[in-house]
Design a protein around this motif. Structure first.
Motif, PDB file in Angstrom:
ATOM      1  N   UNK A 198      -5.272  -2.585   5.779  1.00  0.00           N
ATOM      2  CA  UNK A 198      -6.222  -2.414   6.874  1.00  0.00           C
ATOM      3  C   UNK A 198      -5.616  -1.836   8.145  1.00  0.00           C
ATOM      4  N   UNK A 199      -4.312  -1.556   8.121  1.00  0.00           N
ATOM      5  CA  UNK A 199      -3.641  -1.051   9.324  1.00  0.00           C
ATOM      6  C   UNK A 199      -2.873   0.227   9.001  1.00  0.00           C
ATOM      7  N   UNK A 200      -2.948   1.179   9.913  1.00  0.00           N
ATOM      8  CA  UNK A 200      -2.325   2.485   9.689  1.00  0.00           C
ATOM      9  C   UNK A 200      -0.809   2.406   9.621  1.00  0.00           C
ATOM     10  N   UNK A 201      -0.200   1.437  10.282  1.00  0.00           N
ATOM     11  CA  UNK A 201       1.248   1.313  10.253  1.00  0.00           C
ATOM     12  C   UNK A 201       1.763   1.049   8.842  1.00  0.00           C
ATOM     13  N   UNK A 202       1.009   0.313   8.053  1.00  0.00           N
ATOM     14  CA  UNK A 202       1.456  -0.079   6.714  1.00  0.00           C
ATOM     15  C   UNK A 202       0.734   0.661   5.598  1.00  0.00           C
ATOM     16  N   UNK A 203      -0.380   1.294   5.899  1.00  0.00           N
ATOM     17  CA  UNK A 203      -1.136   2.042   4.894  1.00  0.00           C
ATOM     18  C   UNK A 203      -1.077   3.526   5.243  1.00  0.00           C
ATOM     19  N   UNK A 204      -0.205   4.251   4.532  1.00  0.00           N
ATOM     20  CA  UNK A 204      -0.040   5.696   4.770  1.00  0.00           C
ATOM     21  C   UNK A 204      -0.488   6.499   3.545  1.00  0.00           C
ATOM     22  N   UNK A 205      -1.376   5.917   2.755  1.00  0.00           N
ATOM     23  CA  UNK A 205      -1.827   6.562   1.528  1.00  0.00           C
ATOM     24  C   UNK A 205      -2.716   7.768   1.833  1.00  0.00           C
ATOM     25  N   UNK A 206      -2.787   8.678   0.851  1.00  0.00           N
ATOM     26  CA  UNK A 206      -3.690   9.828   0.987  1.00  0.00           C
ATOM     27  C   UNK A 206      -4.628   9.932  -0.208  1.00  0.00           C
TER      28      UNK A 206
ATOM     29  N   UNK B  19       0.811  -1.215   0.000  1.00  0.00           N
ATOM     30  CA  UNK B  19       0.000   0.000   0.000  1.00  0.00           C
ATOM     31  C   UNK B  19       0.848   1.271   0.000  1.00  0.00           C
ATOM     32  N   UNK B  20       1.953   1.251   0.754  1.00  0.00           N
ATOM     33  CA  UNK B  20       2.825   2.417   0.885  1.00  0.00           C
ATOM     34  C   UNK B  20       4.275   1.969   0.850  1.00  0.00           C
ATOM     35  N   UNK B  21       5.147   2.910   0.607  1.00  0.00           N
ATOM     36  CA  UNK B  21       6.583   2.600   0.522  1.00  0.00           C
ATOM     37  C   UNK B  21       7.195   2.540   1.919  1.00  0.00           C
ATOM     38  N   UNK B  22       6.633   1.665   2.734  1.00  0.00           N
ATOM     39  CA  UNK B  22       7.075   1.464   4.111  1.00  0.00           C
ATOM     40  C   UNK B  22       7.514   0.014   4.245  1.00  0.00           C
TER      41      UNK B  22
ATOM     42  N   UNK C 189      -5.999   6.697   4.414  1.00  0.00           N
ATOM     43  CA  UNK C 189      -6.324   7.898   5.180  1.00  0.00           C
ATOM     44  C   UNK C 189      -7.513   7.708   6.091  1.00  0.00           C
ATOM     45  N   UNK C 190      -8.663   7.355   5.537  1.00  0.00           N
ATOM     46  CA  UNK C 190      -9.875   7.135   6.327  1.00  0.00           C
ATOM     47  C   UNK C 190     -10.208   5.650   6.368  1.00  0.00           C
ATOM     48  N   UNK C 191     -11.037   5.280   7.331  1.00  0.00           N
ATOM     49  CA  UNK C 191     -11.465   3.879   7.419  1.00  0.00           C
ATOM     50  C   UNK C 191     -12.176   3.446   6.147  1.00  0.00           C
TER      51      UNK C 191
END
Length: 351
Positions: A189-197, A125-128, A202-204
Motif C-alpha cells: 500500500x506504500x510507494x516506498x515498498x511497492x515498486x512493481x509495474x 512486493x518488490x526487491x527493496x 504502479x497505480x492506486x
C-alpha cells in the motif's frame, strides 16, 4: 469522565462487546519452539478477558511469515490445538478474542524457517530491503527480499483464508487482518515498498489489489462480521512516506466501507504523529473517509480516549502497554483506581 468506555457496543448483529476497551495486539515472543501457544499464554489472556475484545498478538499465517522469535503460528494442527486452550480460557472468563493474522513480508528472516538455508526467500512486493536487525535477535540482519510472483500471491491469499478458517476452528470469535505497521499487506500500500509495474503496483488501483484479495478471501471463509482490519495510512515504521500514498488510501477506504467489516483499526504507535500528505493525524484522515466502526490506538490514556469517543473521533479504543502492566485494566478504569506504570522489564514474563 470515562463512563462511555464502559458502555456495551454492537460490532454487528453477530458480535456484541461488553465495553469499548479493546486489548491491542502485543507481540510477546512467548510461544514454544514449534510456535505453539503455551498454558502461560492462556492464563495471560484469560486475566485480561474483561476487555470488550482482545486482539491477540500477531499470529503468523505460514512459516515464511516469521520475523520475530517465538511468535505463535496458526498453520499447524498443534498450533490450532494450543490456541483452543487460550480461547477457551478467555471465553470461560466472559471475554471475546480475535486472532491477528500476520505475514511480516520483507522483515521476515530465513533463520526462522529456512532449515539452515540462509538464502531462503524473503517475500515482499518488490526487491527493496530495509536496514537493520531482527528485534530481540540483533545478530540477524535483514535480507533483500524477492519480489513475490503473481502465482505466489495467489497462494498467499489462499493461506490467509486458511488461517482465518483455522482461527475459527481454534475458537476465536473472529480475526483482524494485520495490514499495518510496515508488514506484508502494508508494504503493498506504500510507494516506498511497492515498486512493481504489473497489476499489483504502479497505480492506486493496482496497489490495493492484493490487500483487497486477501480481505475478500477471508470474508468468503468466515464472513465480514468476523473480519477486522488494521491499516497504517501514514508510513512511519520500516518505510518512508510518499505523498502519492494518499491516493492509495483514498481509493482503499471506500472499498473497505462497502465490505461491512467488523471494524477498522488504526495501526500507529502514537496518534499524535501528523503526516503532511494526510493533512494531520492518521486517525483523523481515516475518520473523514470511513464512516463505520473505527478503533483508535496510540498512547491514549483512558481519559483522552473517552474524550475522543465523545468527540466522534473513533468508536472504540485499543489499549496496548497499559494492559501488559495492568491485567485488570478495565476494573481499574471502572473503579477509578491508579494504573501500574509500564516498564520494559515487564516484557520478560507473562503476568
Amino acid at each position: 469522565m470515562t463512563a462511555n468506555l464502559l458502555k456495551p457496543y454492537a460490532l454487528n448483529n453477530t458480535i456484541n462487546l461488553s465495553n469499548r476497551i479493546l486489548m491491542a495486539p502485543l507481540t510477546r515472543c512467548m510461544a514454544d519452539d514449534n510456535l505453539v501457544p503455551t498454558q502461560l499464554m492462556a492464563e495471560y489472556y484469560a486475566r485480561r478477558a474483561e476487555a470488550g475484545l482482545i486482539i491477540s498478538e500477531a499470529v503468523i499465517i505460514r512459516p515464511d511469515g516469521q520475523g520475530f522469535p517465538n511468535t505463535p503460528g496458526l498453520f499447524s494442527p498443534a498450533q490450532i490445538e494450543g490456541w483452543k486452550i487460550v480461547t477457551a480460557a478467555v471465553h470461560k472468563n466472559g471475554g471475546k478474542i480475535f486472532a491477528q493474522l500476520w505475514h511480516t513480508g520483507r522483515v521476515a528472516h530465513p533463520y526462522f524457517y529456512g532449515n539452515g538455508d540462509a538464502d531462503a526467500s524473503v517475500l515482499a512486493p518488490s526487491a527493496i530491503g530495509v536496514e537493520g536487525t531482527v528485534p530481540r535477535m540483533r545478530e540477524l540482519t535483514y535480507k533483500i527480499p524477492k519480489a513475490v510472483t503473481v502465482e505466489e500471491m495467489k497462494t498467499l491469499v489462499a493461506d490467509y483464508g486458511q488461517a482465518a478458517e483455522n482461527a475459527i476452528k481454534a475458537g476465536f470469535d473472529g480475526v483482524e487482518i494485520h495490514g499495518a505497521n510496515g508488514y506484508l499487506i502494508d508494504q503493498f500500500l506504500h510507494h516506498d515498498s511497492n515498486r512493481r509495474n504489473d497489476e499489483y503496483g504502479g497505480s492506486s488501483e493496482n496497489m490495493v489489489r492484493f490487500p483487497l484479495e486477501v480481505i475478500d478471501e477471508i470474508i468468503s471463509k468466515i464472513g465480514a462480521d468476523r473480519t477486522g482490519l488494521r491499516v497504517s495510512p501514514g508510513a512511519y515504521f520500516n518505510m518512508t512516506g510518499d505523498s502519492k500514498d494518499r491516493a492509495v488510501f483514498d481509493l482503499l477506504l471506500p472499498e473497505l466501507e462497502q465490505r461491512n467489516l467488523a471494524f477498522l483499526h488504526i495501526g500507529i504507535f502514537d496518534d499524535s504523529m501528523e503526516f503532511d500528505y494526510l493533512g494531520g493525524r492518521a486517525s483523523s484522515y481515516v475518520r473523514e473517509n470511513y464512516s463505520k466502526t473505527l478503533v483508535g490506538v496510540g498512547s491514549y490514556s483512558a481519559e483522552a480516549a473517552s474524550s475522543a469517543i465523545n468527540d466522534d473521533k473513533f468508536d472504540l479504543i485499543a489499549i496496548g502497554r497499559p494492559f501488559i502492566a495492568n491485567p485488570d485494566y478495565v476494573a481499574k478504569i471502572r473503579n477509578n483506581e491508579p494504573l501500574t506504570s509500564y516498564s520494559d522489564e515487564m516484557l520478560t514474563s507473562l503476568i
